[in-house]
Design a protein around this motif. Structure first.
Motif: not given
Length: 264
Positions: A120-137, A142-149
């Motif tokens: 399970v991957c949470l789309p949280i970054d250094k700024d915490g939980i993103p407030k917008t759908a765009e930032k969460r996506v 980014k997480l998918v790319e890291i895991l795929q690599e």
């Protein structure tokens, strides 16, 4: 729909007391009831026990392994707890919960690869939980790319779109739904998951709210959820929503469920 039973979580006051008392029979019943209701995985979270988290995780995990055949979701903020617990499991599917862009990813990726577990991957970054759908996506991709690599197959990736309480912000559910729809379009082959019951925290008639949210989320592209599957309203919603979303050919799954309910 991949169903993860939510009830073996130490943050639930009643479950905390049962774990603290080591009430094996009642905890076993909760595990079995979730499996019988249709859970594919059982979430196990003992984090509230802090220094005794590993000991409690081993105890609850032992009950689940002995009494059920479900997959296991190991839910802990501690990589050490997850690594110890996953070593006790064989012959079961496992999902590790969770990593973020900032936290635990380097420690847990080798464990995910070694055991071929889901994550399970949470789309949280250094700024915490993103407030917008765009930032969460954006963070999710980014997480998918890291895991795929790192060699993690897409069918092992579960992006948690961060369902949050409506009582805190009336935009929370909409942000989650918009995140699901956009992420599903961008990444059709990954799993999208969330803790469905989070949306109703602090509000009355929680199953009604959870069911309405779940129905919308499934239509938007949610294909897995951490839910109270022992609740008949939630269970019915899963079958109805899958049918409405076009995922139930000739409505066969729904009809099978309906007949089963009628016979009980």
């Amino acid at each position: 729909m991949i169903i993860v039973g939510e009830k073996l979580n130490s943050s639930i006051p009643r479950i905390f007391e049962l774990m603290k008392a080591k009430n094996t029979e009642e905890l076993k019943k909760i595990a079995v009831d979730q499996q019988n209701a249709g859970a594919d995985f059982l979430d196990i979270n003992t984090a509230i026990f802090r220094e005794q988290e590993i000991e409690m995780m081993e105890y609850v995990l032992g009950i689940v392994l002995e009494s059920t055949e479900c997959g296991i979701m190991l839910d802990s903020p501690s990589p050490a707890v997850i690594e110890k617990a996953i070593g006790l499991i064989s012959g079961r599917e496992v999902i590790i919960n969770s990593i973020t862009l900032q936290d635990r990813i380097n420690e847990l990726l080798p464990v995910v690869k070694s055991y071929n577990s889901g994550v399970v991957c949470l789309p949280i970054d250094k700024d915490g939980i993103p407030k917008t759908a765009e930032k969460r996506v954006e963070n999710s991709l980014k997480l998918v790319e890291i895991l795929q690599e790192a060699g993690i197959a897409k069918d092992k990736i579960y992006i948690d779109v961060l369902a949050e309480a409506l009582a805190v912000d009336n935009e929370n559910a909409r942000t989650t739904i918009e995140s699901i729809a956009a992420l599903r379009k961008a990444q059709p082959d990954i799993h999208i998951i969330c803790g469905v019951s989070n949306v109703s925290f602090g509000l009355p008639k929680r199953p009604d709210i959870n069911a309405a949210f779940l129905n919308t989320a499934i239509y938007a592209g949610l294909d897995s959820g951490i839910v109270d599957i022992t609740n008949q309203q939630i269970r019915s919603t899963v079958f109805i929503a899958e049918m409405i979303a076009g995922r139930d050919e000739f409505c066969m799954e729904y009809l099978g469920y309906f007949r089963g309910q009628k016979n009980n």
